[in-house]
Scaffold this motif. Structure first.
Motif, short mmCIF file in Angstrom:
data_model
loop_
_atom_site.label_atom_id
_atom_site.label_comp_id
_atom_site.label_asym_id
_atom_site.label_seq_id
_atom_site.Cartn_x
_atom_site.Cartn_y
_atom_site.Cartn_z
N ASN A 23 0.81 -1.21 0.00
CA ASN A 23 0.00 0.00 0.00
C ASN A 23 0.85 1.27 0.00
O ASN A 23 0.46 2.28 -0.57
CB ASN A 23 -0.95 0.00 1.20
N TRP A 24 2.00 1.19 0.63
CA TRP A 24 2.92 2.34 0.60
C TRP A 24 3.35 2.60 -0.84
O TRP A 24 3.34 3.73 -1.33
CB TRP A 24 4.14 2.05 1.49
N LEU A 25 3.70 1.51 -1.54
CA LEU A 25 4.12 1.63 -2.93
C LEU A 25 2.97 2.17 -3.79
O LEU A 25 3.17 3.07 -4.62
CB LEU A 25 4.57 0.25 -3.43
N TYR A 26 1.81 1.62 -3.55
CA TYR A 26 0.61 2.06 -4.26
C TYR A 26 0.43 3.57 -4.06
O TYR A 26 0.12 4.31 -5.00
CB TYR A 26 -0.59 1.28 -3.70
N GLY A 27 0.65 4.02 -2.83
CA GLY A 27 0.50 5.45 -2.53
C GLY A 27 1.48 6.31 -3.30
O GLY A 27 1.12 7.37 -3.83
N LYS A 28 2.74 5.86 -3.37
CA LYS A 28 3.76 6.61 -4.12
C LYS A 28 3.38 6.68 -5.60
O LYS A 28 3.53 7.71 -6.26
CB LYS A 28 5.13 5.94 -3.98
N ILE A 29 2.91 5.54 -6.09
CA ILE A 29 2.52 5.47 -7.50
C ILE A 29 1.35 6.42 -7.77
O ILE A 29 1.34 7.14 -8.77
CB ILE A 29 2.15 4.01 -7.85
N ARG A 30 0.42 6.44 -6.84
CA ARG A 30 -0.73 7.33 -6.99
C ARG A 30 -0.29 8.80 -7.00
O ARG A 30 -0.72 9.59 -7.85
CB ARG A 30 -1.73 7.09 -5.86
N VAL A 31 0.58 9.14 -6.05
CA VAL A 31 1.03 10.53 -5.95
C VAL A 31 1.65 10.99 -7.27
O VAL A 31 1.33 12.06 -7.80
CB VAL A 31 2.05 10.68 -4.80
N VAL A 32 2.54 10.15 -7.82
CA VAL A 32 3.24 10.56 -9.04
C VAL A 32 2.27 10.57 -10.24
O VAL A 32 2.29 11.51 -11.05
CB VAL A 32 4.44 9.63 -9.30
N ILE A 320 12.83 2.02 2.08
CA ILE A 320 11.47 1.78 2.56
C ILE A 320 11.38 2.28 4.00
O ILE A 320 12.09 1.79 4.86
CB ILE A 320 11.11 0.29 2.48
N PRO A 321 10.55 3.28 4.24
CA PRO A 321 10.46 3.84 5.59
C PRO A 321 9.77 2.88 6.53
O PRO A 321 9.09 1.96 6.08
CB PRO A 321 9.62 5.11 5.38
N PRO A 322 9.95 3.08 7.84
CA PRO A 322 9.20 2.26 8.77
C PRO A 322 7.71 2.53 8.58
O PRO A 322 7.30 3.68 8.54
CB PRO A 322 9.65 2.74 10.16
N LEU A 323 6.95 1.46 8.41
CA LEU A 323 5.52 1.64 8.14
C LEU A 323 4.74 1.34 9.41
O LEU A 323 5.15 0.50 10.21
CB LEU A 323 5.11 0.69 7.01
N PRO A 324 3.63 2.05 9.60
CA PRO A 324 2.83 1.86 10.82
C PRO A 324 2.44 0.40 10.97
O PRO A 324 1.96 -0.23 10.04
CB PRO A 324 1.60 2.73 10.59
N GLN A 325 2.65 -0.13 12.17
CA GLN A 325 2.33 -1.53 12.42
C GLN A 325 0.84 -1.74 12.55
O GLN A 325 0.30 -2.74 12.15
CB GLN A 325 2.94 -1.97 13.75
N ASN A 326 0.20 -0.81 13.23
CA ASN A 326 -1.19 -1.01 13.61
C ASN A 326 -1.94 0.30 13.47
O ASN A 326 -1.45 1.34 13.87
CB ASN A 326 -1.24 -1.50 15.07
N PRO A 327 -3.13 0.25 12.94
CA PRO A 327 -3.89 1.48 12.78
C PRO A 327 -4.42 2.02 14.11
O PRO A 327 -4.80 3.19 14.19
CB PRO A 327 -5.04 1.07 11.87
N ALA A 328 -4.42 1.18 15.13
CA ALA A 328 -4.99 1.63 16.41
C ALA A 328 -4.05 2.62 17.10
O ALA A 328 -2.84 2.48 17.07
CB ALA A 328 -5.25 0.44 17.31
N GLN A 329 -4.67 3.62 17.71
CA GLN A 329 -3.90 4.62 18.46
C GLN A 329 -3.98 4.35 19.96
O GLN A 329 -3.08 4.71 20.71
CB GLN A 329 -4.46 6.01 18.14
#
Length: 426
Positions: A23-32, A320-329
């Motif tokens: 999803n991170w990659l997908y996001g970068k692709i979307r941005v560009v 590849i940056p550290p990606l959030p492990q869990n969506p919960a706060q």
RNA sequence: GUGGCUGUAGCUCAAUGGCGGAGCGUCUGACUGUGGAUCAGAAGGGUGUGGGUUCGACCCCCAUCAGCCACCCCA
């Protein structure tokens, strides 16, 4: 564990960690893609095999596709690439669509090949195409998008390079050597193989294909001439435009680039990891694809990038940056059996206040619950026991900074918001 | 489709043809209202699968499956 059914060969399981990367990659692709004004689209994952038979090339269709019969007996294939689908979709609505058309997509593809490093049987691919104009500006835009993507993810021109050639130029040059028909196709294969064979093997291969010594020498000269692009008007123009973008360092002429897909007619290009050599993405200009699937002639230019190779390259360079492990706060603990219901309600109260909240679903020991929060990567833990209950407050602990305070629910919510804003990325 | 290497605990790996171990992880406890550290203890595999050779096989042989690597090709 030995009885677990094995996954299908060459597939990957996207456990949350890998899914986050995808999803991170997908996001970068979307941005560009969106930076250049491209619209996202998607086609079916299955197509009739004739769609590829039209133009994709023999090997891709006959050996690398997953083909099966539907219940009616019609041959169906899992899509091995997207461009023919795109051509079909464009052809179907040719009179309604507004050109030039800029579309991009990120989805799954299948090829029946032996899996190895950087290659799986099921993979994701970024496809991006500009359809409806036949200008060097269009070609240059796609090169620019490639280079801009590399810059976006931190891959500098010292690490990756876009190698560009022109099928038209190569055709002209090979024609000058008297290579026509089958011989020209043989020459293309020869060029494709140059860096894979020893020089002597390469010579033998060339002669066995029926080329003369003079023609062989001519091809060698062609391939060793870094300035050959000057004889191609389209390449000259494209390179001129690239100079204006600040991305020229990424791009280089390379006469070895031919590409396997049959439908390319103009510029062709590949991006390579300069350290590893493997191709990260590939694309080119095609004039006849829309017509080949039944539409009126319409040119296009585009490229495809697989997720597997780019991920390997990005990982190799630590990009590849550290990606959030869990969506919960927040995690709401359960102090004891008697407080299951009140804690359950408290968790929903936090969610209603806009915080992603996990509720510990049984009355376990507090250390266990804290440990759980830590493991799954939730930063804040809320405790509501007898003391808090008596005072009408809750205890909020920040696992990241190891701080703790006791406050009302609304002020705890504010506190968490404030700390999340500050502690981002820590 | 071709060739090579590998397959032992959840993970990473040990084990001359002679009773399968370690580290990490997991669980429990020390710590009966607070996570990562430390210490102690425990659980967990019969060696990818199927044959064969042998008194005896994780080890040798054959087949098969899977993974990795290279070729082919390609993202």
């Amino acid at each position: 564990m030995k009885n677990v059914i094995q996954p299908v060969k060459g597939t990957r399981d996207f456990y949350p960690e890998l899914m986050a990367l995808r999803n991170w990659l997908y996001g970068k692709i979307r941005v560009v893609s969106e930076r250049f004004g491209y619209q996202e689209y998607e086609g079916p994952f299955i197509e009739k095999i004739e769609l590829y038979a039209a133009k994709s090339g023999d090997e891709l269709v006959n050996q690398q596709s997953f083909v099966f019969q539907d219940r009616g007996g019609d041959p169906i294939t899992l899509r091995p690439e997207l461009t023919p689908t795109l051509a079909r979709m464009v052809a179907q609505r040719q009179n309604e669509l507004t050109f030039p058309l800029r579309w991009w997509s990120f989805g799954p593809f299948w090829r029946y090949e032996r899996p190895q490093k950087g290659r799986t049987r099921e993979f994701f691919q970024w496809n991006i195409d500009l359809i409806g104009v036949n200008t060097p500006e269009a070609d240059a835009e796609l090169l620019q998008i490639c280079a801009n993507f590399f810059r976006e993810v931190g891959l500098g021109p010292q690490k990756v390079r876009l190698l560009v050639n022109s099928r038209r130029l190569m055709d002209q040059q090979l024609a000058k050597l008297g290579l026509e028909g089958d011989l020209r196709r043989a020459a293309f294969r020869l060029i494709d193989r140059m860096d894979k064979l020893q020089p002597s093997e390469w010579n033998d291969y060339a002669l066995s294909q029926g080329l003369s010594i003079a023609q062989l020498e001519g091809i060698k000269n062609l391939l060793s001439n870094d300035e050959g692009w000057h004889q191609s008007e389209e390449l000259c123009h494209v390179f001129e435009l690239i100079q204006l973008t600040g991305l020229a360092d990424y791009i280089r002429y390379d006469p070895h680039i031919i590409r396997g897909l049959d439908y390319y007619t103009g510029i062709v290009f590949e991006a390579k990891d300069l350290d590893g050599g493997r191709s990260i993405l590939g694309g080119g200009h095609y004039d006849n694809l829309v017509a080949a699937v039944g539409g009126n002639p319409l040119p296009g230019v585009g490229f495809a990038m697989g997720d597997v190779m780019i991920s390997l390259v990005l990982e190799k360079y630590g990009l590849i940056p550290p990606l959030p492990q869990n969506p919960a706060q927040v995690l709401v603990t359960v102090f004891d059996e008697s407080r299951l219901a009140s804690s359950f309600a408290l968790a929903m109260q936090l969610r209603n206040a806009g915080l992603n909240t996990v509720f510990y679903p049984e009355a376990a020991k507090l250390p266990k619950q804290f440990k759980y929060a830590d493991r799954i990567g939730v930063r804040f833990v809320v405790v509501s026991g007898p003391d808090e209950e008596a005072a009408g407050v809750i205890t909020l602990k920040d696992l990241l900074y190891r701080t703790q305070e006791t406050l009302t629910v609304p002020s705890a919510v504010e506190k968490i918001r404030a700390l999340l804003a500050v502690g981002q990325g820590l």
